[in-house]
Design an enzyme around this catalytic site. Structure first.
Site, PDB file in Angstrom:
ATOM      1  CD  GLU A 162      -2.830   1.412   0.378  1.00  0.00           C
ATOM      2  OE1 GLU A 162      -2.394   1.572  -0.776  1.00  0.00           O
ATOM      3  OE2 GLU A 162      -4.034   1.572   0.659  1.00  0.00           O
ATOM      4  CG  ASP A 163      -0.946   4.888  -1.401  1.00  0.00           C
ATOM      5  OD1 ASP A 163      -1.629   4.278  -0.546  1.00  0.00           O
ATOM      6  OD2 ASP A 163      -1.443   5.714  -2.180  1.00  0.00           O
ATOM      7  CG  ASP A 211      -4.815   8.371   6.484  1.00  0.00           C
ATOM      8  OD1 ASP A 211      -4.163   8.984   7.336  1.00  0.00           O
ATOM      9  OD2 ASP A 211      -5.816   8.881   5.928  1.00  0.00           O
ATOM     10  CG  PHE A 256      -3.115  15.231   1.662  1.00  0.00           C
ATOM     11  CD1 PHE A 256      -4.070  14.270   1.967  1.00  0.00           C
ATOM     12  CD2 PHE A 256      -2.757  15.408   0.327  1.00  0.00           C
ATOM     13  CE1 PHE A 256      -4.669  13.506   0.966  1.00  0.00           C
ATOM     14  CE2 PHE A 256      -3.349  14.654  -0.677  1.00  0.00           C
ATOM     15  CZ  PHE A 256      -4.307  13.705  -0.354  1.00  0.00           C
ATOM     16  NE  ARG A 281      -3.144   8.298  -9.027  1.00  0.00           N
ATOM     17  CZ  ARG A 281      -3.656   7.923  -7.853  1.00  0.00           C
ATOM     18  NH1 ARG A 281      -2.865   7.503  -6.895  1.00  0.00           N
ATOM     19  NH2 ARG A 281      -4.950   7.964  -7.640  1.00  0.00           N
TER      20      ARG A 281
HETATM   21  P1  IMP Z   1      -7.036   4.448   4.882  1.00  0.00           P
HETATM   22  O1  IMP Z   1      -5.866   3.859   5.619  1.00  0.00           O
HETATM   23  O2  IMP Z   1      -8.154   3.495   4.632  1.00  0.00           O
HETATM   24  O3  IMP Z   1      -7.493   5.724   5.510  1.00  0.00           O
HETATM   25  O4  IMP Z   1      -6.683   4.869   3.427  1.00  0.00           O
HETATM   26  C1  IMP Z   1      -5.463   5.017   2.964  1.00  0.00           C
HETATM   27  C2  IMP Z   1      -5.596   5.586   1.578  1.00  0.00           C
HETATM   28  O5  IMP Z   1      -5.988   6.959   1.627  1.00  0.00           O
HETATM   29  C3  IMP Z   1      -4.258   5.563   0.922  1.00  0.00           C
HETATM   30  O6  IMP Z   1      -4.097   4.381   0.201  1.00  0.00           O
HETATM   31  C4  IMP Z   1      -4.341   6.759   0.021  1.00  0.00           C
HETATM   32  O7  IMP Z   1      -4.943   6.405  -1.191  1.00  0.00           O
HETATM   33  C5  IMP Z   1      -5.236   7.720   0.737  1.00  0.00           C
HETATM   34  N1  IMP Z   1      -4.434   8.697   1.489  1.00  0.00           N
HETATM   35  C6  IMP Z   1      -4.332   8.811   2.818  1.00  0.00           C
HETATM   36  N2  IMP Z   1      -3.505   9.808   3.158  1.00  0.00           N
HETATM   37  C7  IMP Z   1      -3.056  10.328   1.990  1.00  0.00           C
HETATM   38  C8  IMP Z   1      -2.127  11.391   1.675  1.00  0.00           C
HETATM   39  O8  IMP Z   1      -1.530  12.067   2.521  1.00  0.00           O
HETATM   40  N3  IMP Z   1      -1.910  11.614   0.347  1.00  0.00           N
HETATM   41  C9  IMP Z   1      -2.511  10.901  -0.632  1.00  0.00           C
HETATM   42  N4  IMP Z   1      -3.374   9.904  -0.378  1.00  0.00           N
HETATM   43  C10 IMP Z   1      -3.647   9.630   0.931  1.00  0.00           C
HETATM   44 MG    MG Z   2      -4.278   4.122  -1.913  1.00  0.00          MG
END
Ligand code: IMP
Ligand code: MG
Length: 191
Positions: free
Chosen positions: A111-112, A115, A164, A177
């Site tokens: 995953e990137d 969060d 962010f 991206r």
């Molecule tokens: P979560 O952990 O379900 O909240 O979601 C994570 C996803 O939210 C990541 O895979 C990103 O696609 C997006 N995301 C969360 N924080 C950021 C950020 O700082 N920049 C860009 N995308 C983010």
């Molecule tokens: Mg993502």
């Protein structure tokens, strides 16, 4: 004179660099070595399966796959979220599933950003239903202060504060991206 309106999509070159492309490359190389060491002795006979979460993880996965020097292959999933980050139930749905079975395989979800944790906890539950031999999580970035559900990654590129960020696969409104380093998007658009 009208007041200057801030650009919605300021150029990435004006944003503060959080991690340079060189710093990212060094960290990904280290993660690749760690994974190589940890999976090297498993002798399952089959390549590890890296499962990337589209689209943000594509670039991290491409680099990580090549930093791991034992056989690995990859697949992708895509999810969408309903009003994400403000809901504490797993409000995530699968848009694209894996193409190939992973039963009995050693799998790493890639995953990137980790969060709130909603996406990865949903995907982890889903992947475990396929009965992989093992399932771990690799994330390029981790924002632990934002977590809504308890989940941790096994491999973390960098922990970051509540900012962010864009670049290295990560977007704001599908822009940035391709930016090679990770930069802080001004005015934290989502939180
Ligand atoms: P979560 O952990 O379900 O909240 O979601 C994570 C996803 O939210 C990541 O895979 C990103 O696609 C997006 N995301 C969360 N924080 C950021 C950020 O700082 N920049 C860009 N995308 C983010
Ligand atoms: Mg993502």
């Amino acid at each position: 004179m009208p007041t200057a309106v801030p650009a919605v999509f300021p150029p990435a070159s004006e944003m503060e660099v959080l991690f340079s492309a060189d710093q990212i490359a060094a960290r990904v190389a280290a993660l690749g070595q760690q994974i190589t060491t940890e999976y090297g002795g498993l002798k399952s006979g089959l390549p590890i399966v890296l499962i990337g979460v589209l689209k943000g993880a594509a670039i991290f996965l491409a680099d990580l796959a090549r930093a791991i020097s034992i056989d690995n292959t990859f697949d992708f999933v895509s999810v969408s979220s309903y009003g994400r980050a403000r809901v504490s139930s797993g409000a995530v749905k699968l848009i694209k599933d894996i193409d190939n079975p992973i039963e009995g395989r050693h799998v790493i979800l890639v995953e990137d950003i980790l969060d709130t944790g909603l996406t990865l906890s949903y995907l982890r539950g889903l992947m475990l239903q396929h009965k992989p031999a093992s399932l771990k999580i690799a994330t390029c970035l981790d924002k632990p202060s934002r977590r809504l559900v308890p989940i941790e990654a096994d491999y973390v590129g960098f922990q970051i504060p509540n900012e962010f960020v864009i670049g290295y696969g990560m977007d704001f409104a599908e822009i940035y991206r391709n930016v090679p380093d990770i930069r802080i998007f001004p005015n934290n658009p989502t939180h």
